[in-house]
Design a protein around this motif. Structure first.
Motif, PDB file in Angstrom:
ATOM      1  N   PRO A 194       0.963  -1.283   0.037  1.00  0.00           N
ATOM      2  CA  PRO A 194      -0.009   0.049   0.150  1.00  0.00           C
ATOM      3  C   PRO A 194       0.850   1.335   0.025  1.00  0.00           C
ATOM      4  O   PRO A 194       2.236   0.976   0.354  1.00  0.00           O
ATOM      5  CB  PRO A 194      -0.794  -0.053   1.212  1.00  0.00           C
ATOM      6  CG  PRO A 194       0.179  -0.872   2.006  1.00  0.00           C
ATOM      7  CD  PRO A 194       0.767  -1.917   1.251  1.00  0.00           C
ATOM      8  N   ALA A 195       0.263   2.324  -0.103  1.00  0.00           N
ATOM      9  CA  ALA A 195       1.188   3.650  -0.132  1.00  0.00           C
ATOM     10  C   ALA A 195       1.176   3.946   1.161  1.00  0.00           C
ATOM     11  O   ALA A 195       0.735   3.483   2.062  1.00  0.00           O
ATOM     12  CB  ALA A 195      -0.082   4.720  -0.802  1.00  0.00           C
ATOM     13  N   ARG A 196       2.518   4.717   1.368  1.00  0.00           N
ATOM     14  CA  ARG A 196       2.974   5.029   2.795  1.00  0.00           C
ATOM     15  C   ARG A 196       1.960   6.087   3.472  1.00  0.00           C
ATOM     16  O   ARG A 196       2.112   6.178   4.667  1.00  0.00           O
ATOM     17  CB  ARG A 196       4.405   5.397   2.695  1.00  0.00           C
ATOM     18  CG  ARG A 196       5.388   4.471   2.491  1.00  0.00           C
ATOM     19  CD  ARG A 196       7.033   4.835   2.554  1.00  0.00           C
ATOM     20  NE  ARG A 196       6.922   5.516   1.028  1.00  0.00           N
ATOM     21  CZ  ARG A 196       7.448   5.095  -0.053  1.00  0.00           C
ATOM     22  NH1 ARG A 196       7.451   3.858  -0.133  1.00  0.00           N
ATOM     23  NH2 ARG A 196       7.508   5.764  -0.916  1.00  0.00           N
ATOM     24  N   ALA A 197       1.480   6.648   2.573  1.00  0.00           N
ATOM     25  CA  ALA A 197       0.737   7.829   3.183  1.00  0.00           C
ATOM     26  C   ALA A 197      -0.798   8.040   2.522  1.00  0.00           C
ATOM     27  O   ALA A 197      -0.881   7.482   1.472  1.00  0.00           O
ATOM     28  CB  ALA A 197       1.368   9.230   3.244  1.00  0.00           C
ATOM     29  N   GLU A 198      -1.885   8.423   3.388  1.00  0.00           N
ATOM     30  CA  GLU A 198      -3.209   8.588   2.862  1.00  0.00           C
ATOM     31  C   GLU A 198      -3.210   9.883   2.120  1.00  0.00           C
ATOM     32  O   GLU A 198      -2.610  10.701   2.349  1.00  0.00           O
ATOM     33  CB  GLU A 198      -4.064   8.500   3.909  1.00  0.00           C
ATOM     34  CG  GLU A 198      -4.087   7.172   4.519  1.00  0.00           C
ATOM     35  CD  GLU A 198      -5.197   6.966   5.712  1.00  0.00           C
ATOM     36  OE1 GLU A 198      -5.455   8.109   6.372  1.00  0.00           O
ATOM     37  OE2 GLU A 198      -5.349   5.979   6.316  1.00  0.00           O
ATOM     38  N   GLY A 199      -4.516  10.141   1.292  1.00  0.00           N
ATOM     39  CA  GLY A 199      -4.728  11.081   0.537  1.00  0.00           C
ATOM     40  C   GLY A 199      -4.190  11.193  -0.639  1.00  0.00           C
ATOM     41  O   GLY A 199      -3.662  10.168  -1.274  1.00  0.00           O
ATOM     42  N   ARG A 200      -4.781  12.028  -1.559  1.00  0.00           N
ATOM     43  CA  ARG A 200      -4.726  12.096  -2.791  1.00  0.00           C
ATOM     44  C   ARG A 200      -3.522  12.984  -3.300  1.00  0.00           C
ATOM     45  O   ARG A 200      -3.361  14.199  -2.623  1.00  0.00           O
ATOM     46  CB  ARG A 200      -5.593  12.607  -4.033  1.00  0.00           C
ATOM     47  CG  ARG A 200      -7.006  11.725  -3.366  1.00  0.00           C
ATOM     48  CD  ARG A 200      -8.215  12.213  -4.126  1.00  0.00           C
ATOM     49  NE  ARG A 200      -8.014  12.132  -5.460  1.00  0.00           N
ATOM     50  CZ  ARG A 200      -9.148  12.614  -6.429  1.00  0.00           C
ATOM     51  NH1 ARG A 200     -10.205  13.151  -6.168  1.00  0.00           N
ATOM     52  NH2 ARG A 200      -8.984  12.469  -7.914  1.00  0.00           N
ATOM     53  N   PRO A 201      -2.433  12.725  -4.224  1.00  0.00           N
ATOM     54  CA  PRO A 201      -1.474  13.528  -4.434  1.00  0.00           C
ATOM     55  C   PRO A 201      -1.828  14.731  -5.201  1.00  0.00           C
ATOM     56  O   PRO A 201      -2.848  14.664  -5.788  1.00  0.00           O
ATOM     57  CB  PRO A 201      -0.584  12.712  -5.437  1.00  0.00           C
ATOM     58  CG  PRO A 201      -1.418  11.615  -5.939  1.00  0.00           C
ATOM     59  CD  PRO A 201      -2.432  11.243  -4.843  1.00  0.00           C
ATOM     60  N   SER A 202      -1.187  16.098  -5.029  1.00  0.00           N
ATOM     61  CA  SER A 202      -1.637  17.158  -5.616  1.00  0.00           C
ATOM     62  C   SER A 202      -0.511  18.056  -5.545  1.00  0.00           C
ATOM     63  O   SER A 202       0.478  18.014  -4.790  1.00  0.00           O
ATOM     64  CB  SER A 202      -2.677  17.581  -4.961  1.00  0.00           C
ATOM     65  OG  SER A 202      -2.544  18.176  -3.668  1.00  0.00           O
ATOM     66  N   VAL A 203      -0.512  19.241  -6.217  1.00  0.00           N
ATOM     67  CA  VAL A 203       0.577  20.137  -6.054  1.00  0.00           C
ATOM     68  C   VAL A 203       0.548  20.905  -5.037  1.00  0.00           C
ATOM     69  O   VAL A 203       1.515  20.976  -4.198  1.00  0.00           O
ATOM     70  CB  VAL A 203       0.214  21.177  -7.306  1.00  0.00           C
ATOM     71  CG1 VAL A 203       1.290  22.450  -7.208  1.00  0.00           C
ATOM     72  CG2 VAL A 203       0.561  20.669  -8.788  1.00  0.00           C
ATOM     73  N   ALA A 204      -0.674  21.003  -4.579  1.00  0.00           N
ATOM     74  CA  ALA A 204      -0.675  21.982  -3.212  1.00  0.00           C
ATOM     75  C   ALA A 204      -0.299  21.060  -1.932  1.00  0.00           C
ATOM     76  O   ALA A 204       0.523  21.555  -1.130  1.00  0.00           O
ATOM     77  CB  ALA A 204      -2.265  22.280  -2.649  1.00  0.00           C
ATOM     78  N   GLU A 205      -0.798  19.690  -2.101  1.00  0.00           N
ATOM     79  CA  GLU A 205       0.369  18.729  -0.951  1.00  0.00           C
ATOM     80  C   GLU A 205       1.676  18.614  -1.187  1.00  0.00           C
ATOM     81  O   GLU A 205       2.427  18.588  -0.061  1.00  0.00           O
ATOM     82  CB  GLU A 205      -0.493  17.596  -1.052  1.00  0.00           C
ATOM     83  CG  GLU A 205       0.006  16.581   0.085  1.00  0.00           C
ATOM     84  CD  GLU A 205      -0.544  16.993   1.468  1.00  0.00           C
ATOM     85  OE1 GLU A 205       0.747  16.831   2.222  1.00  0.00           O
ATOM     86  OE2 GLU A 205      -1.224  17.935   1.668  1.00  0.00           O
ATOM     87  N   THR A 206       2.018  18.600  -2.275  1.00  0.00           N
ATOM     88  CA  THR A 206       3.452  18.522  -2.617  1.00  0.00           C
ATOM     89  C   THR A 206       4.333  19.756  -2.060  1.00  0.00           C
ATOM     90  O   THR A 206       5.079  19.840  -1.046  1.00  0.00           O
ATOM     91  CB  THR A 206       3.954  18.401  -4.065  1.00  0.00           C
ATOM     92  OG1 THR A 206       3.260  17.362  -4.672  1.00  0.00           O
ATOM     93  CG2 THR A 206       5.516  18.754  -4.371  1.00  0.00           C
ATOM     94  N   TRP A 207       3.599  20.932  -2.131  1.00  0.00           N
ATOM     95  CA  TRP A 207       4.066  22.325  -1.479  1.00  0.00           C
ATOM     96  C   TRP A 207       4.103  22.306  -0.199  1.00  0.00           C
ATOM     97  O   TRP A 207       4.986  22.636   0.716  1.00  0.00           O
ATOM     98  CB  TRP A 207       3.573  23.474  -2.121  1.00  0.00           C
ATOM     99  CG  TRP A 207       3.895  23.989  -3.540  1.00  0.00           C
ATOM    100  CD1 TRP A 207       3.557  23.520  -4.587  1.00  0.00           C
ATOM    101  CD2 TRP A 207       5.001  24.999  -3.725  1.00  0.00           C
ATOM    102  NE1 TRP A 207       4.139  24.138  -5.604  1.00  0.00           N
ATOM    103  CE2 TRP A 207       5.067  25.043  -5.106  1.00  0.00           C
ATOM    104  CE3 TRP A 207       5.763  25.742  -2.776  1.00  0.00           C
ATOM    105  CZ2 TRP A 207       6.190  26.091  -5.703  1.00  0.00           C
ATOM    106  CZ3 TRP A 207       6.619  26.483  -3.462  1.00  0.00           C
ATOM    107  CH2 TRP A 207       6.766  26.647  -4.716  1.00  0.00           C
ATOM    108  N   ARG A 208       2.909  21.963   0.497  1.00  0.00           N
ATOM    109  CA  ARG A 208       2.760  21.936   2.065  1.00  0.00           C
ATOM    110  C   ARG A 208       3.821  20.665   2.537  1.00  0.00           C
ATOM    111  O   ARG A 208       4.562  21.157   3.621  1.00  0.00           O
ATOM    112  CB  ARG A 208       1.431  21.062   2.342  1.00  0.00           C
ATOM    113  CG  ARG A 208       0.207  22.448   2.211  1.00  0.00           C
ATOM    114  CD  ARG A 208      -0.788  22.006   2.939  1.00  0.00           C
ATOM    115  NE  ARG A 208      -1.570  20.912   2.187  1.00  0.00           N
ATOM    116  CZ  ARG A 208      -2.554  21.051   1.293  1.00  0.00           C
ATOM    117  NH1 ARG A 208      -2.822  22.201   0.911  1.00  0.00           N
ATOM    118  NH2 ARG A 208      -3.179  20.099   0.677  1.00  0.00           N
ATOM    119  N   ALA A 209       3.795  19.415   1.856  1.00  0.00           N
ATOM    120  CA  ALA A 209       4.721  18.551   2.537  1.00  0.00           C
ATOM    121  C   ALA A 209       6.362  18.991   2.327  1.00  0.00           C
ATOM    122  O   ALA A 209       7.148  18.877   3.514  1.00  0.00           O
ATOM    123  CB  ALA A 209       4.771  17.269   1.750  1.00  0.00           C
TER     124      ALA A 209
END
Length: 419
Positions: free
Chosen positions: A191-206
């Motif tokens: 499974p994926a290591r983290a939940e949620g959908r990938p997005s540009v906004a999430e990339t910037w936040r992470a």
């Protein structure tokens, strides 16, 4: 984990290793073919060089918009898809009559996809290997990368003679297909290591959360800048000694292999924390000799000794893993590898500009001096912190959440969702 037998006896490491090695060979042979094709069409050394190495500059864009997917996609699916996309893109570049601008658009797109691939692969490596096996596994991958680049250039040269640049691109696309099959049928579904959908906004936040931690920020800077400045020195080998540039590159590769093998196989874990700064200094200090423009034997000794210092990157990656919770390690390692490639490209351009107004030897000394200065400035921030030393696996206290080390206005940066 101290032996190669133990490493390759680990379930899934062998197909993982073969997948990564095949992709390196495909990338190298395809890059050589594309550079030859572009040079034949344009007669421009600059465009030819950009066609071979320009994809690394797209790593910045990839790190900015795609890296959240490194932890939010199942690793086997992601690696299979990346290999297939790379194969299709490489095959498309072989199409007769394809405009030059289209070739470069595909090249940049593949570079962005490659930035995601680095995070997925390094995050998966951390899952496959036991707690004490990451450095040994990463050192073997580094050595394989050097060996497969040599093999890829050799294979590409043969295919260019037997076939043509376009035929070699098609062959490289076939190697990517082999890598996709190895990933799909050799790796287990995770499974994926983290939940949620990938997005540009999430990339910037992470990325912001990763960068907000002072210990991680110092590790990133130490990974990117001293290394990149010395790659700038290597980019001047042709200008320094056109007749023997190939020898200089070969001896540099040999030194890097020696360093990776020593750190991964021979150096006990308890010594590793003390070797980071000395190795980063070793990476730079020998190049100061080249300002005197010594003979070839001394120059070969300089680049071999200095390249042993590249093994400092293994120690920094191990420290980054220790500072990052499991659900964010793919993005953390992907950000690190993207930054390394980007700083290498920038430093090569900077070194060339300095050499343009001075000499290759002087420019190398300037870059080496800057690398030493950065290493010394970063040293206080790289001292052992309370966040380190916690085991990476479950059963004992985990590393702190991303962002918990610092506070943003209004409180701590929130932790990403856990599985």
């Amino acid at each position: 984990m101290r032996t190669y037998r133990e490493l390759f006896g680990t379930p899934e490491f062998t197909p993982f290793f073969l997948t990564a090695s095949t992709q390196v060979a495909a990338s190298t042979a395809g890059g050589l073919a594309l550079g030859t094709l572009v040079y034949a069409a344009t007669g421009s050394p600059l465009l030819s060089a950009l066609s071979m190495f320009g994809a690394s500059l797209a790593q910045v864009a990839g790190a900015a918009v795609l890296l959240s997917a490194a932890d939010r996609l199942p690793p086997r699916l992601a690696l299979t898809g990346i290999a297939l996309v790379s194969g299709l893109g490489t095959a498309a570049q072989a199409l007769p009559g394809l405009p030059l601008w289209a070739i470069f658009v595909i090249l940049l797109a593949l570079g962005m996809v490659g930035s995601l691939g680095g995070g997925v692969r390094l995050g998966l490596l951390d899952e496959i290997l036991p707690e004490n096996g990451y450095v040994l596994g990463r050192s073997v991958l580094n050595m394989s990368t050097g060996a497969m680049q040599i093999c890829g250039f050799a294979l590409g040269g043969v295919l260019l003679t037997v076939l043509s640049p376009r035929g070699t691109l098609v062959a490289a696309a076939g190697l990517y297909l082999v890598a996709a099959c190895l990933a799909r049928f050799g790796l287990s579904g995770r499974p994926a290591r983290a939940e949620g959908r990938p997005s540009v906004a999430e990339t910037w936040r992470a990325n912001g959360r990763l960068w907000s931690s002072p210990p991680r920020r110092h590790v990133y800077l130490a990974m990117w800048v001293p290394n990149g400045l010395i790659v700038g020195c290597e980019s001047l080998f042709v200008a320094y000694d056109p007749r023997h540039a190939g020898l200089l590159f070969a001896f540099a590769a040999f030194g890097m292999l020696v360093g990776d093998a020593a750190i991964g196989r021979l150096v006990p874990h308890r010594w590793r924390g003390r070797l980071g700064a000395p190795l980063r200094l070793l990476l730079a200090v020998p190049y100061l000799v080249l300002v005197l423009e010594p003979g070839l034997p001394v120059a070969l000794a300089v680049v071999t000794l200095a390249s042993v210092g590249y093994s400092a990157g293994l120690l920094l990656q191990e420290r980054l893993v220790a500072l990052t919770p499991a659900q964010a390690r793919g993005q953390a390692l992907g950000l690190g590898s993207s930054g390394v490639l980007t700083l290498q490209g920038v430093s090569a351009a900077l070194a060339g500009a300095v050499a343009q107004y001075t000499s290759a030897g002087t420019a190398m000394a300037v870059m080496a001096t800057a690398s030493v200065a950065v290493t010394l400035v970063l040293a206080p921030g790289l001292r052992h912190s309370p966040e380190e030393g916690a085991p990476r696996r479950s059963g004992r206290k985990p590393p702190p959440p991303i962002g918990s080390e610092t506070s943003a206005p209004g409180g701590p940066v929130p932790e990403p969702p856990r599985r």
